[in-house]
Design a protein around this motif. Structure first.
Motif, PDB file in Angstrom:
ATOM      1  N   THR A 132      53.522  39.426  32.197  1.00 47.32           N
ATOM      2  CA  THR A 132      52.423  39.815  33.078  1.00 47.32           C
ATOM      3  C   THR A 132      51.203  40.289  32.309  1.00 47.32           C
ATOM      4  O   THR A 132      51.297  41.068  31.359  1.00 47.32           O
ATOM      5  CB  THR A 132      52.875  40.930  34.043  1.00 47.32           C
ATOM      6  OG1 THR A 132      53.990  40.456  34.803  1.00 47.32           O
ATOM      7  CG2 THR A 132      51.759  41.320  34.994  1.00 47.32           C
ATOM      8  N   VAL A 133      50.056  39.797  32.755  1.00 47.74           N
ATOM      9  CA  VAL A 133      48.748  40.239  32.262  1.00 47.74           C
ATOM     10  C   VAL A 133      47.930  40.645  33.481  1.00 47.74           C
ATOM     11  O   VAL A 133      47.934  39.947  34.501  1.00 47.74           O
ATOM     12  CB  VAL A 133      48.030  39.112  31.494  1.00 47.74           C
ATOM     13  CG1 VAL A 133      46.596  39.514  31.140  1.00 47.74           C
ATOM     14  CG2 VAL A 133      48.814  38.728  30.241  1.00 47.74           C
ATOM     15  N   ALA A 134      47.241  41.772  33.406  1.00 47.26           N
ATOM     16  CA  ALA A 134      46.334  42.192  34.476  1.00 47.26           C
ATOM     17  C   ALA A 134      44.965  41.563  34.241  1.00 47.26           C
ATOM     18  O   ALA A 134      44.602  41.255  33.096  1.00 47.26           O
ATOM     19  CB  ALA A 134      46.211  43.706  34.516  1.00 47.26           C
ATOM     20  N   TYR A 135      44.209  41.367  35.312  1.00 47.19           N
ATOM     21  CA  TYR A 135      42.893  40.752  35.139  1.00 47.19           C
ATOM     22  C   TYR A 135      41.869  41.380  36.075  1.00 47.19           C
ATOM     23  O   TYR A 135      42.178  41.812  37.187  1.00 47.19           O
ATOM     24  CB  TYR A 135      42.949  39.241  35.375  1.00 47.19           C
ATOM     25  CG  TYR A 135      43.346  38.837  36.777  1.00 47.19           C
ATOM     26  CD1 TYR A 135      42.398  38.712  37.795  1.00 47.19           C
ATOM     27  CD2 TYR A 135      44.672  38.578  37.085  1.00 47.19           C
ATOM     28  CE1 TYR A 135      42.758  38.343  39.083  1.00 47.19           C
ATOM     29  CE2 TYR A 135      45.054  38.204  38.369  1.00 47.19           C
ATOM     30  CZ  TYR A 135      44.102  38.090  39.363  1.00 47.19           C
ATOM     31  OH  TYR A 135      44.463  37.734  40.637  1.00 47.19           O
ATOM     32  N   ALA A 136      40.632  41.438  35.594  1.00 44.94           N
ATOM     33  CA  ALA A 136      39.473  41.798  36.400  1.00 44.94           C
ATOM     34  C   ALA A 136      38.403  40.772  36.085  1.00 44.94           C
ATOM     35  O   ALA A 136      38.000  40.624  34.922  1.00 44.94           O
ATOM     36  CB  ALA A 136      38.980  43.204  36.069  1.00 44.94           C
TER      37      ALA A 136
END
Length: 444
Positions: free
Chosen positions: A298-302
């Motif tokens: 998992t990678v978070a993104y904005a």
């Protein structure tokens, strides 16, 4: 109005292998309670007989989408799912077990608020619940709330709105004020899940038959962080070599045919789920935030989507970065904005404070943050999402202290000098690398 399932049915709808925690407190033998409310003991007895439950919450463990979790389910038919002393005892026990077993917490909420028949003893349970939630948050464990019908009062203001991710069933009442204490003539829509989504207080409305799958994806995403920094995405589109001038770089970035954030996110992730809103009344459709799976982790993104970023967008991005940081998930930001929104509405919504919050979230993050400039990098509104020392740039992007038109205006230059001003600003991808602002230009 949403369907009101009993607690056990709600658990069956989302979890496999549910097992209630042993030895949970209940109110049998408490008589008429801590303030001696006449008939309270009899009312509890009737509630037990009617529902088969010994309290207004059922707490235990189960698996959701193959992920073990602690589950808290409210039984609305037991005195309106109200929170009393024993409810607080049970929720505290559930959170303690979650921390001891390192499990996420899923709350399936359906409550009318605090239990009047216990007076202030009931109300102070909100402090206990809030503390347990805070301890679980500090332990780095995710909390997901599902707002069933109704989710009101202190249950919404603690377990609900205080969770990391808030899902809601269609048509559910979701509000601090219960239906019997609202002002006369109040608009019912203001107290519903759909309006809470529009106001940035709920992340997603989920149909009952989709809830198990959505919860499973969320738990899987939040529990399997990637190791090390996210790699920058590869360039999309076909830029014909480096731009020869600053103005050519600007034109490429502003082209309607250039790939936008959605295209980059779709190419980068196998699956993703999004959060929505800043939790204090605002959303920004030009800011996409969430968590995605890449190569099984998992990678978070904005991601800015090419529009002026609203204060709500900066606050949502800050919320995303801080949640990812707490859960140990690396962050990817995609920069693409002509700048922060600068109209009257933005100023009244706290543009400066919101941008400061985004800067602070990135600066304070302990997890690695990676940035790719995919389009326009307009001034501080773009820089607020950029990772110091780990920013990359796409071939059809630019990054500038200010837009060339604004720079010319500030310097009292005529429109005919905008293009030369763009050259002087050294905003091309190759300029950014030479200046040390970007680590490199990503390849297709």
């Amino acid at each position: 109005m949403a369907e009101r399932l009993p607690a056990r049915a709600a658990l069956d709808a989302v979890a496999d292998g549910f097992a209630e925690l042993p030895g949970l407190p209940h109110s049998a033998g408490d008589g008429d309670g801590p303030i001696g409310w006449e008939g309270y003991g009899a009312a509890r007895a009737r509630a037990r007989e009617r529902t088969g439950e010994r309290e207004s919450v059922v707490c235990g463990t189960g698996t959701v989408g193959g992920v073990p979790a602690v589950l808290i389910a409210f039984e609305f038919a037991f005195l309106g799912g109200s929170l009393g002393q024993r409810t607080g005892d049970r929720i505290e026990a559930a959170h303690r077990h979650a921390r001891e077993a390192r499990l996420p917490v899923v709350s399936l909420i359906a409550t009318g608020g605090s239990r009047m028949q216990e007076g202030m003893r009931a109300l102070v349970q909100l402090q206990r619940v809030a503390r347990q939630s805070a301890l679980t948050r500090a332990a780095g464990l995710p909390q997901i709330a599902v707002a069933r019908d109704p989710t009101t009062g202190g249950g919404w203001a603690t377990l609900g709105a205080g969770s990391d991710v808030v899902l809601a069933l269609p048509g559910a009442q979701v509000a601090f004020a219960g239906s019997r204490v609202r002002p006369p003539g109040a608009d019912p829509a203001a107290y519903g899940a759909e309006e809470k989504l529009a106001a940035g207080q709920v992340d997603r409305i989920v149909a009952p038959d989709e809830l198990r799958d959505v919860l499973g994806r969320w738990l899987s995403l939040l529990g399997s962080p990637a190791e090390g920094p996210a790699e920058p995405p590869r360039a999309l589109g076909a830029a014909p070599g480096p731009p020869k001038s600053g103005w050519e770089a600007v034109e490429r970035a502003r082209s309607p045919h250039r790939p936008r954030a959605d295209a980059y996110l779709d190419a980068y992730f196998e699956v993703r789920e999004e959060i929505s809103g800043d939790r204090c009344g605002g959303t920004d459709p030009g800011m996409r935030c969430g968590f995605g799976r890449r190569n099984g982790r998992t990678v978070a993104y904005a991601a800015q989507c090419g529009t002026p970023t609203l204060p709500a967008g900066f606050r949502t991005a800050a919320r995303l970065v801080r949640l990812a940081d707490r859960l140990g998930i690396p962050v990817l930001t995609l920069v693409d904005t002509p700048g922060a929104a600068n109209d009257e509405a933005a100023e009244r919504s706290g543009a400066g404070a919101a941008i400061a919050e985004a800067f602070a979230a990135v600066a304070e993050a302990r997890v690695p943050v990676t940035t790719l400039v995919v389009g326009e990098g307009g001034s501080g509104g773009a820089l607020a999402l950029a990772a110091p020392d780990n920013t990359w740039v796409a071939p059809d992007a630019y990054f500038s202290v200010i837009a060339p038109e604004s720079a010319a205006a500030i310097l009292k230059r005529g429109p005919e000098r905008v293009r030369t001003t763009a050259d002087e600003l050294r905003l091309r991808p190759q300029d950014l690398v030479e200046l040390g602002v970007a680590r490199g230009i990503v390849a297709p």
